[in-house]
Structures are given as C-alpha cells and as structure tokens.
Enzyme design. Structure first.
Site, PDB file in Angstrom:
ATOM      1  N   TYR A  94       0.823  -1.210   0.000  1.00 37.44           N
ATOM      2  CA  TYR A  94       0.000   0.000   0.000  1.00 37.44           C
ATOM      3  C   TYR A  94       0.859   1.262   0.000  1.00 37.44           C
ATOM      4  CZ  TYR A  94      -4.518  -2.245   0.349  1.00 37.44           C
ATOM      5  OH  TYR A  94      -5.651  -2.960   0.061  1.00 37.44           O
ATOM      6  N   CYS A 114     -19.758 -16.349  -5.293  1.00 37.48           N
ATOM      7  CA  CYS A 114     -20.161 -16.592  -3.904  1.00 37.48           C
ATOM      8  C   CYS A 114     -19.204 -15.921  -2.928  1.00 37.48           C
ATOM      9  CB  CYS A 114     -20.202 -18.095  -3.630  1.00 37.48           C
ATOM     10  SG  CYS A 114     -21.393 -18.981  -4.654  1.00 37.48           S
ATOM     11  N   HIS A 127     -24.169  -5.524 -19.180  1.00 35.57           N
ATOM     12  CA  HIS A 127     -24.927  -4.285 -19.340  1.00 35.57           C
ATOM     13  C   HIS A 127     -24.291  -3.435 -20.439  1.00 35.57           C
ATOM     14  CE1 HIS A 127     -26.435  -0.224 -18.488  1.00 35.57           C
ATOM     15  NE2 HIS A 127     -27.503  -0.854 -18.013  1.00 35.57           N
ATOM     16  N   ASP A 154     -28.652   3.641 -14.683  1.00 33.64           N
ATOM     17  CA  ASP A 154     -29.535   2.884 -15.572  1.00 33.64           C
ATOM     18  C   ASP A 154     -29.847   1.504 -14.999  1.00 33.64           C
ATOM     19  OD1 ASP A 154     -30.817   2.677 -18.343  1.00 33.64           O
ATOM     20  OD2 ASP A 154     -29.535   0.890 -18.311  1.00 33.64           O
ATOM     21  N   CYS A 170     -23.203 -26.623  -3.406  1.00 35.89           N
ATOM     22  CA  CYS A 170     -22.994 -25.626  -2.350  1.00 35.89           C
ATOM     23  C   CYS A 170     -22.788 -26.299  -0.996  1.00 35.89           C
ATOM     24  CB  CYS A 170     -24.194 -24.686  -2.283  1.00 35.89           C
ATOM     25  SG  CYS A 170     -24.070 -23.424  -0.997  1.00 35.89           S
ATOM     26  N   CYS A 200     -26.017 -19.480   2.510  1.00 40.50           N
ATOM     27  CA  CYS A 200     -26.388 -19.021   1.169  1.00 40.50           C
ATOM     28  C   CYS A 200     -27.863 -19.286   0.895  1.00 40.50           C
ATOM     29  CB  CYS A 200     -25.525 -19.708   0.115  1.00 40.50           C
ATOM     30  SG  CYS A 200     -23.788 -19.230   0.155  1.00 40.50           S
TER      31      CYS A 200
END
Length: 422
Positions: free
Chosen positions: A122, A195, A229, A382, A405, A410
């Site tokens: 960092y 997940c 999208h 949108d 799973c 979940c």
C-alpha cells in the site's frame, strides 16, 4: 502451514494480491516511461493524492428525507496503512470464505503476521486504497441521475457497505434503517457474481437481520450481477481504445489484449460458482463491441498457494507471450470497476514494471479502470432505474444455489431476498 491449507484458498480468493509476497523488496530499478506510467496509473495516482484522505462517502448534502436507498456493496480496502491489520483480520474471520479451527484466534495471528508486507504494498501505491473515494464519486453521480430518471422513487441516497473496512455493511444497514427508507436496493459493485464476493456481501445483510432479531422496516431487493450491461461494455471498450492509441502506430495491430480477472480456486468453481462464465460473457461482449481488432485472451490473476486455481495466470501468460515474440500487451482489468491494490500494485507494478523488464517486453500498458468516468455513473443509474421498473426482487440466477454448495447460509440469504414483498 497457510499455503498448504485448501480452506485458506477460499479466503485468498477474496484477499487476492493482498496476501501475496511482493515480487520486489524496496525500490525497483528505473523503468521506461511506458512501463512505469500508463494512463491508468497516472490518473489513479493523481486523483488519490488529492482526494482519497478527505472523502467521506456516507456524508451527502442535506436534502429531503430519502425514499430509496442504494447500498453499494464491495470488499473495500484500507485507506491508510494503519487500517491494514484490521482489514486483514476481518477478512480471515469471514466464514463465508474459509472455516478453520480456532478461527477467532488464528485470524488475528495471520493478520498480524501479514500486515508489514501488505503495508509495504500500500505504501508503494500512495499509502492506501482509493476504492472508497471512487465508490463515493460513482454513488454521487448515480443518485443525481436517478432523481431525474425516477422521480417517483426519489429522493435517492447511496450508502457504501464494505465487508472488511469502514463503513461496514452492517453499519450502512443501521444508517439506512435510521433514515426510514421505503425501499432498499443491495447493489453489488462486482459486475460478475461470485459466492466469495457478492455472495458474501448478501450473506452479511441476511446475518444482520437474523442477529438483531428484527425484520427490515424497508423493502429489500438486489442487483446481484450485471456482466453484459450495454453501458458497462461501452465503458470498457472506450478505455481499451484509448489505451491502444498510446502504442506505437506500427505496433498497434500486434497488441495482445489480456483481460485479467481475479482467479478462483477450482474447488469453488467445481461447486458451480457462476463467476468464470460471467467474466467470459463480459469479455465476449467487449470484443464484439470493438469488432475484434486485436487478438485477446482471458487470464486470471492473484493465485495463491499450491491448490489448483483458474488459469492461465496473468503473469505466466505475459511470460509465455514474450517468449513467443508477442511483446506488446494491453492489460484490461475486466472484473474490477475501480482502482485498488490489484490494479495499482499487481498490474501496474508487479506486471507492467518488474515482470516487463524480466521478460524483455516492448510495451505493456493497462487500460484505465472505470473510476470517475461519467458514462459509468450513467450505467449504474440505468441499472438501478431498470431494476426499479422491473419490480423484480433479484435475478433469476440468484434463486439457484450452486449445485454442490456447502454453505447453508447461502440458502437462507436467497430465501431472505426472494421472500421480500415490493
């Protein structure tokens, strides 16, 4: 011990580059300008220096009582070096990512041990993650447009909910409840569902209400994925074209576009996590939009440990291309919309600087992240507007559990969202 644990691999999926040993220690050799400073690196560094430490994403201008809240979900990242250890500790305590014996004791130990190396990473990118700053800017642009697009559900207010740094998801929910919203939209900032990212954030919402023992006072729904999208695809295409123009004209057609996404352990993939297919769908749509001007590949970054992960790995792909004479490469972070450690350190320093020198690359550049692009804020608005108009609680995909799973939470989370009444 850590690298040998299969359970730890799930946590490393979320931690990514944070949990890796740096390829370099201290200062690296001076690089050629095109290696050190792509347009992406310059823009991100400049913006971060001026704004990252002063932005307060949850503080928004005084206005009428909000009617609709949009909770922008993400992992988050430490803004300062002092926040790194807490970030890592929360990550290792997340049982959606891993389950370990004496986890409450082991997580703080691992975090403390890793902190100095991660702090150095960092430090190399300016002292902290800019993701909170970018999320705030995107949220501001989004709600401004939403108030115009959907006056019936206005005023709109954005909230930031991070998993591992403040403002935490739980803190954001408390603020939303205090604000007396009519409707709440959990909006993942990961275009492709996994997940270990979106799933973990949605689980946190379910757990919050389960632990406080109260039902929500607002109506919840979720935008849980949006890999194709049209405006997202347009943003990626625009940024790729912009960066391609920085390559020497005589080399431009030879540039290999490497779409890089965070890798995932094959144990998670084999349970039925939809992430790889959704990332591939984004890549396909972007190249289709561009008209396939250059050869390309989808590669995966941030693998940790000996267990199998999705491949090929980004660094290995770069090495292989250079060995085969393809030394002009454009890196595109396709699963990240905002700059953070994996773009600014892993792609910009580890790969575009250090690895480029090792491989004898001619040009390695990175397409700028979507960050403050006004078109991206329009895409977010949108998405929310379309979601409101659809009157749907979630995508049809969210109602389907991974075939294999292993996390019972979940199922409860999916039931929480699919049982809401709009």
């Amino acid at each position: 011990m850590l690298s040998a644990s299969a359970n730890m691999a799930a946590a490393l999926r979320a931690a990514g580059a944070l949990l890796r040993e740096p390829l370099v220690h201290g200062s690296s050799r001076a690089c050629q300008p095109w290696r050190c400073q792509s347009g992406a690196a310059v823009a991100a560094t400049t913006e971060k220096v001026h704004h990252a430490k002063t932005t307060k994403p949850q503080a928004q201008p005084e206005r009428r009582k909000p009617k609709t809240g949009i909770l922008m979900l993400n992992m988050g990242g430490p803004e300062t070096l002092g926040e790194v250890q807490d970030f890592l500790q929360r990550l290792f305590l997340d049982r959606d990512l891993m389950t370990l014996p004496i986890q409450n004791k082991l997580a703080p130990f691992i975090a403390k041990r890793r902190t100095p190396k991660i702090q150095e990473q960092y430090r190399r990118i300016g002292g902290g993650s800019p993701i909170k700053m970018w999320t705030s800017k995107q949220g501001e642009g989004m709600v401004k447009l939403l108030d115009e697009l959907s006056p019936a559900t206005a005023p709109h207010k954005y909230y930031i909910g991070f998993r591992y740094v403040h403002p935490l998801t739980e803190e954001a929910i408390e603020e939303m409840e205090r604000d007396g919203l009519e409707r709440a939209i959990a909006f993942t900032q990961y275009p492709q569902y996994s997940c270990s990212t979106t799933g973990s954030s949605l689980n946190a919402i379910y757990r919050y209400y389960n632990e406080v023992g109260q039902k929500p006072t607002m109506k919840w729904s979720t935008i849980d994925r949006w890999p194709t999208h049209p405006l997202l695809i347009q943003c990626f295409a625009d940024h790729i074209l912009k960066e391609l123009n920085h390559f020497p004209e005589e080399k431009r057609s030879e540039v290999v576009i490497l779409f890089s996404a965070h890798s995932l352990p094959m144990s998670v993939v084999n349970r039925g996590d939809p992430y790889p297919q959704e990332v591939g769908a984004t890549v396909h749509k972007v190249m289709e939009k561009l008209g396939y001007p250059n050869p390309y590949r989808l590669v995966w970054q941030s693998k940790v440990g000996p267990v199998p992960w999705l491949g090929p790995q980004t660094d290995e792909a770069i090495k292989g291309l250079c060995e085969r004479g393809r030394k002009n490469i454009l890196l595109v972070p396709i699963a990240f919309t905002s700059d953070h450690i994996e773009t600014l350190y892993e792609l910009d320093i580890e790969y575009s600087q250090v690895l480029a020198q090792k491989c004898g690359a001619e040009n390695i550049r990175r397409a700028e992240s979507l960050n403050g692009n006004p078109l991206f804020s329009k895409a977010l608005a949108d998405l929310v507007h379309s979601h409101i108009q659809s009157n749907k609680l979630c995508s049809t995909q969210l109602s389907l559990n991974c075939p294999l799973c292993v996390n019972p939470v979940c199922r409860k989370t999916k039931s929480f969202f699919t049982s809401q009444q709009l």
